[in-house]
Design a protein around this motif. Structure first.
Motif, PDB file in Angstrom:
ATOM      1  N   TYR A 289     -11.591  34.128 -34.193  1.00 28.68           N
ATOM      2  CA  TYR A 289     -11.991  32.920 -33.543  1.00 28.68           C
ATOM      3  C   TYR A 289     -11.066  31.876 -33.329  1.00 28.68           C
ATOM      4  CZ  TYR A 289     -14.166  28.366 -32.714  1.00 28.68           C
ATOM      5  OH  TYR A 289     -14.271  27.092 -32.058  1.00 28.68           O
ATOM      6  N   SER A 290     -10.802  31.393 -32.002  1.00 28.53           N
ATOM      7  CA  SER A 290      -9.914  30.424 -31.879  1.00 28.53           C
ATOM      8  C   SER A 290     -10.411  29.459 -30.838  1.00 28.53           C
ATOM      9  CB  SER A 290      -8.476  31.218 -31.222  1.00 28.53           C
ATOM     10  OG  SER A 290      -8.603  31.562 -30.121  1.00 28.53           O
ATOM     11  N   GLU A 291      -9.624  28.402 -31.190  1.00 28.73           N
ATOM     12  CA  GLU A 291      -9.929  27.125 -30.353  1.00 28.73           C
ATOM     13  C   GLU A 291      -8.736  26.508 -29.835  1.00 28.73           C
ATOM     14  OE1 GLU A 291     -12.097  22.736 -30.766  1.00 28.73           O
ATOM     15  OE2 GLU A 291     -12.665  24.472 -31.965  1.00 28.73           O
ATOM     16  N   ARG A 292      -8.715  26.172 -28.325  1.00 29.32           N
ATOM     17  CA  ARG A 292      -7.047  25.811 -28.062  1.00 29.32           C
ATOM     18  C   ARG A 292      -7.495  24.635 -27.054  1.00 29.32           C
ATOM     19  NH1 ARG A 292      -3.223  29.906 -25.390  1.00 29.32           N
ATOM     20  NH2 ARG A 292      -2.962  30.561 -27.637  1.00 29.32           N
ATOM     21  N   SER A 293      -6.625  23.517 -27.212  1.00 25.88           N
ATOM     22  CA  SER A 293      -6.820  22.464 -26.365  1.00 25.88           C
ATOM     23  C   SER A 293      -5.394  22.035 -25.709  1.00 25.88           C
ATOM     24  CB  SER A 293      -7.220  21.339 -26.946  1.00 25.88           C
ATOM     25  OG  SER A 293      -7.138  20.113 -25.995  1.00 25.88           O
ATOM     26  N   THR A 294      -4.914  22.414 -24.477  1.00 30.38           N
ATOM     27  CA  THR A 294      -3.613  21.949 -23.886  1.00 30.38           C
ATOM     28  C   THR A 294      -3.633  20.753 -22.685  1.00 30.38           C
ATOM     29  OG1 THR A 294      -3.868  23.701 -22.074  1.00 30.38           O
ATOM     30  CG2 THR A 294      -3.038  24.231 -24.461  1.00 30.38           C
ATOM     31  N   THR A 301      -7.085  21.355 -20.791  1.00 27.01           N
ATOM     32  CA  THR A 301      -7.873  22.503 -20.684  1.00 27.01           C
ATOM     33  C   THR A 301      -8.375  23.154 -22.125  1.00 27.01           C
ATOM     34  OG1 THR A 301      -6.764  23.284 -18.772  1.00 27.01           O
ATOM     35  CG2 THR A 301      -8.042  24.905 -20.104  1.00 27.01           C
ATOM     36  N   ILE A 302      -9.626  23.232 -22.338  1.00 30.38           N
ATOM     37  CA  ILE A 302     -10.101  23.715 -23.796  1.00 30.38           C
ATOM     38  C   ILE A 302     -10.735  25.003 -23.680  1.00 30.38           C
ATOM     39  CG2 ILE A 302     -11.727  23.209 -25.597  1.00 30.38           C
ATOM     40  CD1 ILE A 302     -11.866  20.261 -24.468  1.00 30.38           C
ATOM     41  N   ILE A 303     -10.200  25.832 -24.465  1.00 34.76           N
ATOM     42  CA  ILE A 303     -10.605  27.248 -24.350  1.00 34.76           C
ATOM     43  C   ILE A 303     -11.201  27.524 -25.727  1.00 34.76           C
ATOM     44  CG2 ILE A 303      -9.879  29.677 -24.013  1.00 34.76           C
ATOM     45  CD1 ILE A 303      -7.818  28.794 -22.169  1.00 34.76           C
ATOM     46  N   ILE A 354     -13.353  24.795 -20.603  1.00 32.82           N
ATOM     47  CA  ILE A 354     -13.905  23.710 -19.839  1.00 32.82           C
ATOM     48  C   ILE A 354     -12.375  22.735 -19.245  1.00 32.82           C
ATOM     49  CG2 ILE A 354     -14.971  21.354 -20.119  1.00 32.82           C
ATOM     50  CD1 ILE A 354     -16.727  22.585 -22.184  1.00 32.82           C
ATOM     51  N   VAL A 355     -12.272  22.460 -17.993  1.00 34.96           N
ATOM     52  CA  VAL A 355     -11.308  21.609 -17.689  1.00 34.96           C
ATOM     53  C   VAL A 355     -11.556  20.240 -17.397  1.00 34.96           C
ATOM     54  CG1 VAL A 355      -9.654  21.754 -15.755  1.00 34.96           C
ATOM     55  CG2 VAL A 355     -10.197  23.846 -16.669  1.00 34.96           C
ATOM     56  N   MET A 356     -10.607  19.431 -17.955  1.00 30.46           N
ATOM     57  CA  MET A 356     -10.952  17.923 -17.813  1.00 30.46           C
ATOM     58  C   MET A 356      -9.726  17.378 -17.152  1.00 30.46           C
ATOM     59  SD  MET A 356     -12.846  17.020 -21.329  1.00 30.46           S
ATOM     60  CE  MET A 356     -11.710  17.644 -22.372  1.00 30.46           C
ATOM     61  N   VAL A 631       3.415  23.659 -24.185  1.00 26.48           N
ATOM     62  CA  VAL A 631       2.034  23.919 -23.213  1.00 26.48           C
ATOM     63  C   VAL A 631       3.247  24.464 -21.852  1.00 26.48           C
ATOM     64  CG1 VAL A 631       0.620  23.182 -21.544  1.00 26.48           C
ATOM     65  CG2 VAL A 631       0.801  22.256 -23.862  1.00 26.48           C
ATOM     66  N   TYR A 632       3.031  25.519 -21.509  1.00 27.48           N
ATOM     67  CA  TYR A 632       3.641  26.422 -20.525  1.00 27.48           C
ATOM     68  C   TYR A 632       3.107  26.042 -18.993  1.00 27.48           C
ATOM     69  CZ  TYR A 632       5.973  30.061 -17.697  1.00 27.48           C
ATOM     70  OH  TYR A 632       6.582  30.877 -16.464  1.00 27.48           O
ATOM     71  N   ASP A 633       1.588  26.295 -19.127  1.00 27.37           N
ATOM     72  CA  ASP A 633       0.780  25.960 -18.030  1.00 27.37           C
ATOM     73  C   ASP A 633      -0.782  25.625 -18.340  1.00 27.37           C
ATOM     74  OD1 ASP A 633      -0.077  25.647 -15.377  1.00 27.37           O
ATOM     75  OD2 ASP A 633       0.549  27.563 -14.760  1.00 27.37           O
ATOM     76  N   GLU A 634      -1.832  25.340 -17.734  1.00 25.72           N
ATOM     77  CA  GLU A 634      -3.014  25.224 -17.908  1.00 25.72           C
ATOM     78  C   GLU A 634      -3.536  26.206 -18.832  1.00 25.72           C
ATOM     79  OE1 GLU A 634      -5.665  23.896 -15.017  1.00 25.72           O
ATOM     80  OE2 GLU A 634      -4.235  22.580 -13.963  1.00 25.72           O
ATOM     81  N   GLY A 635      -3.900  25.912 -20.046  1.00 23.85           N
ATOM     82  CA  GLY A 635      -4.554  26.831 -21.004  1.00 23.85           C
ATOM     83  C   GLY A 635      -3.345  27.932 -21.573  1.00 23.85           C
ATOM     84  N   ILE A 636      -2.256  27.645 -21.352  1.00 25.71           N
ATOM     85  CA  ILE A 636      -1.166  28.727 -21.399  1.00 25.71           C
ATOM     86  C   ILE A 636      -0.091  28.047 -22.770  1.00 25.71           C
ATOM     87  CG2 ILE A 636       0.564  30.429 -20.835  1.00 25.71           C
ATOM     88  CD1 ILE A 636      -1.028  30.562 -18.229  1.00 25.71           C
ATOM     89  N   LEU A 637       0.086  28.761 -23.610  1.00 32.62           N
ATOM     90  CA  LEU A 637       1.158  28.196 -24.671  1.00 32.62           C
ATOM     91  C   LEU A 637       2.277  29.096 -24.608  1.00 32.62           C
ATOM     92  CD1 LEU A 637      -0.836  27.235 -27.613  1.00 32.62           C
ATOM     93  CD2 LEU A 637       0.163  25.625 -26.054  1.00 32.62           C
TER      94      LEU A 637
END
Length: 812
Positions: A289-294, A301-303, A354-356, A631-637
């Protein structure tokens, strides 16, 4: 510049050696009353190392002095004044031997007790029982020795599981090993290096083929200084008895685990041949399970992901060689090892995104992520060694030539599917290339009179490897290579080293001082942008080891060493590599190696059937290397590598082993330390710390003469990292052993993670991102091992396994 550095290196080490020889020349040694001798196992005739020799005054039974035996079973006690004494020789698992009426008439007298044979302890039932009485972890002057034969809860698995019950070691549920908080350690196999990653080596070697594991946290200057954590030396099973002996193991377990291994040994006259092989398949299914916010350009972006994951290991290998006793003073050995190692990862995860941005919040996007990856390759190594012993006892010279090769292959494929299972996006990355390494060494040992000894030598290493990376993007129903994203990198590293150590004793005081100098020339070239990165560096590594023998089997030890951890190849790659759709990696060619100053002090106390050991340590690591996420890009580390500063570890370890009853033996280990990191990351200063501790308890119950039950429990506390923390976890394991057919046939049933408490939870965060990940393996895990010994295959006791030391590959 390189020639000047080599001349400086040669001059420094030669001056160091010459100074020591002049300071401790034979002419300067005073003659004293001396008692000496040599201690053997009465059955195997093997020398017993670290046996205790205590000298008592006869008139009042007070302890006068004492010492311990060296790797050859020899001892020498000096400085005795004229008088009447008696001597007691002891070692765990053996009956004590006493020598009465020892008279020293003058300070120049030498009393030679000759060869002393110790017999099995009368409390042991038979020969096999004597072997089992060995401590599961034995503390020695310069290392800890893990007796694998006592680790029944690891019988079907690998060296990783054995290390779960060892002081100084931390193992997470993924099998990643750290030594006193550091993953930068060296792994040796029978004192020789390997081209594989340390954790991969430990996962690959079956526990059933291992005689013992040596943990060396403060090696002397003779050892290569690679790895700030120290050295883990895997000593494999061998046998030099006349005739044919063999050992065979078959194993199976839950989730489809299976495997087997064998070892054959044949000795006749001056030749000894050995051949071994193994094949093992080990799956580790689980959940993640993982939870990421960038946050990137005011867009958050929350994934969240959840699902099943699986990790599988397939390992097979063949090893063999021969020893040729050319004369009584000349020995030649040849050995080879060949094999294939593959680790496969797969997962099916439910992703919700989800994107905000400003006042906008998107609907939740649900996708399926299919991830498949594998890493491995084939490898082989060749080793030759020649040793010549001169007429003087302990005077010898040895030459060794080694070559190791590995063909690496790493592939990762990731696909995203919508609700209708249509592929919407995907990436595929490949990384492959060969690596080879030549090594030569020349070691010389010269006794200088009394207990004093000088060692010196030369060691040279040449490492060449190539790494090609490729990136494919899903387009129009298939993967299309992105030619502008790939790269080809060549690595070339040369290290030349000279070392010298000097050791001796003065009464009850023992000492060893050493100096090692290394010249490093490294060249890294990337083809795509035609960049070149070089290192031309000279390093010095001093070491110091001290010991003091106290009365009544007490001993105090202290040591200091300076070591280095060179960055691995992919830490230095100056380009972006896609690991999967949500993670990219970029190396840092300007990364500096880590240096560590390590101080240790230890206390050892032995009783007839019990042993207590305590160690205090202080370690300072400079140029601390950390994986830093941004943060490299939206949702990408993006994961990169930085020298963040300095970390400090101040702590203590303790182990107590004793039989509580005739049928119950308990081993308790504990480690606690304060860990602190301070420095700079992303141009911001930081400081973080944690109080870490771990404890392990092992219980062995002798149900009957041929039946044993073992129950282990271990706990690892949470610890900080530069950007977060890893959470705590604990596990309980159990095993049952039955010996049959006069102990030629043995069966072991084991259960690991009995209550499904093992987990790996980590949190990392910084401005711009938050990342939480959790992985659990399916448990409990059952396994069964059946072992057969041909002609009562038995191991030599008291033999050191790590005198020939080497460094770790994959570092530049």
């Amino acid at each position: 510049m390189g020639i000047k550095r080599i001349v400086l290196l040669l001059t420094t080490v030669l001056l160091f050696s010459t100074t020591l020889m002049k300071a401790e020349s034979p002419e300067s040694i005073e003659k004293e009353g001396v008692v000496k001798g040599k201690i053997y196992d009465g059955k195997t005739k093997a020398p017993i190392e670290y046996a205790t020799v205590a000298i008592y005054k006869k008139e009042d039974d007070s302890v006068v002095t004492g010492t311990i035996t060296d790797e050859k079973g020899e001892f020498k006690v000096k400085g005795l004044k004229p008088g009447s004494f008696y001597i007691v020789v002891s070692f765990l698992g053996y009956d004590n031997k006493r020598f009465d009426d020892v008279f020293v008439k003058s300070a120049r007298e030498i009393i030679d007790l000759g060869s002393i044979e110790l017999g099995a302890s009368s409390t042991a039932i038979d020969e096999i029982e004597v072997v089992s009485e060995r401590q599961s972890v034995e503390y020695k002057i310069d290392k800890k020795v893990v007796s694998v034969g006592k680790q029944m809860t690891s019988a079907s698995l690998s060296a990783v599981e054995v290390l779960e019950n060892v002081p100084s070691i931390r193992v997470d549920i993924e099998g990643n090993v750290s030594l006193r908080g550091s993953t930068g350690f060296t792994v040796l196999i029978d004192g020789k290096p390997t081209v594989m990653d340390p954790s991969d080596v430990l996962r690959q070697i079956p526990a059933s083929t291992i005689e013992n594991i040596e943990i060396i946290t403060n090696p002397s200057a003779k050892y290569q200084p690679d790895g700030t954590g120290g050295i883990i030396n895997i000593v494999t099973k061998k046998n030099r008895m006349q005739g044919v002996q063999g050992l065979f193991n078959l194993k199976g377990g839950s989730f489809g685990m299976y495997g087997g291994d064998f070892l054959l040994n044949y000795r006749k006259n001056k030749f000894n041949f050995n051949l071994g092989g193994d094949y093992n398949y080990r799956p580790f299914p689980g959940t993640s399970y993982s939870e990421r916010s960038t946050t990137n350009n005011d867009t958050t972006t929350i994934i969240k992901s959840n699902g099943d994951s699986d990790r599988e290991f397939r390992m097979m290998g063949l090893r063999g060689g021969f020893d040729w006793d050319i004369t009584d003073n000349d020995v030649f050995t040849f050995g080879f090892r060949v094999g294939d190692f593959k680790m496969e990862n797969s997962s099916l995860l439910d992703y919700r995104t989800i994107v905000m941005a400003d006042n906008y919040e998107s609907d939740e996007l649900q996708e399926l992520s299919l991830n498949n990856g594998q890493r491995g390759g084939n490898y082989y190594s060749l080793t030759t060694n020649y040793t010549h012993k001169f007429d003087q006892e302990g005077h010898e010279i040895a030459a060794q030539l080694n070559y190791r090769y590995r063909d690496g292959d790493d592939t990762s494929e990731n696909l995203l599917q919508d609700a209708s299972r249509a592929v919407t996006d995907g990436t595929k990355t490949t990384e492959f290339g060969p690596s080879g390494r030549w090594e030569m060494r020349l070691d010389y040992v010269k006794p200088l009179g009394g207990d004093k000894r000088l060692e010196a030598g030369f060691q040279g290493r040449r490492s060449i490897s190539q790494d090609e990376t490729e990136l494919f993007i899903w387009q129009d129903g298939g993967f299309v290579e992105q030619t502008d994203k790939g790269n080809l990198t060549d690595y070339d590293r040369n290290i030349m080293a000279l070392y010298s150590t000097f050791n001796g004793t003065y009464g009850n005081f023992g000492y060893q001082i050493g100096l090692r100098g290394e010249y490093t020339y490294r060249d890294i070239t990337t083809k795509r942008d035609n960049q070149n990165y070089k290192i031309d560096r000279l390093d010095y590594f001093p070491t110091l080891h001290l010991s003091y023998q106290l009365p009544s089997d007490n001993q105090i030890m202290g040591s200091y060493s300076r070591r280095i951890d060179r960055p691995r190849g992919y830490y230095l790659e100056p380009f972006v590599t896609w690991e999967d759709m949500f993670n990219v990696r970029m190396g840092n060619p300007d990364l500096l190696p880590e240096y560590i100053d390590a101080y240790e002090v230890g206390y050892l106390k032995s009783w007839d059937k019990a042993q207590l050991s305590m160690e205090g340590y202080y370690r300072v690591k400079h140029n601390k290397v950390e994986r830093i996420q941004t943060v490299y890009d939206e949702g990408i580390l993006l994961t990169s590598f930085m020298n963040v500063g300095t970390d400090y570890s101040l702590g203590a370890e303790a182990m107590f082993n004793t039989p509580l009853t005739k049928w119950w033996e308990i081993n308790i280990m504990g480690d606690l330390y304060n860990y602190r990191i301070e420095g700079f990351k992303n141009d911001q200063s930081f400081e973080t710390s944690s109080f870490n501790w771990s404890s392990r308890v092992s219980n062995t119950f002798k149900v009957r003469k041929n039946m044993q039950l073992q129950l282990d429990g271990n706990y690892n506390s949470a610890t900080v990292t530069a950007q977060g923390r890893n959470e705590d976890f604990y596990m309980i394991n159990a095993a049952y052993r039955l010996d049959m057919m006069d102990r030629k046939l043995s069966a072991v049933l084991q259960v690991r993670d009995l209550f499904n408490t093992g987990q790996m939870v980590s949190v990392s965060e910084d401005p711009g991102f938050y990342n939480y990940s959790e992985r659990r393996r399916n448990a409990p895990m059952f396994s069964f091992t059946l072992s057969y010994r041909l002609n009562n295959f038995a191991q030599k006791r008291g033999k050191r396994g790590g005198d020939n030391s080497e460094g770790m590959e994959e570092e530049f």
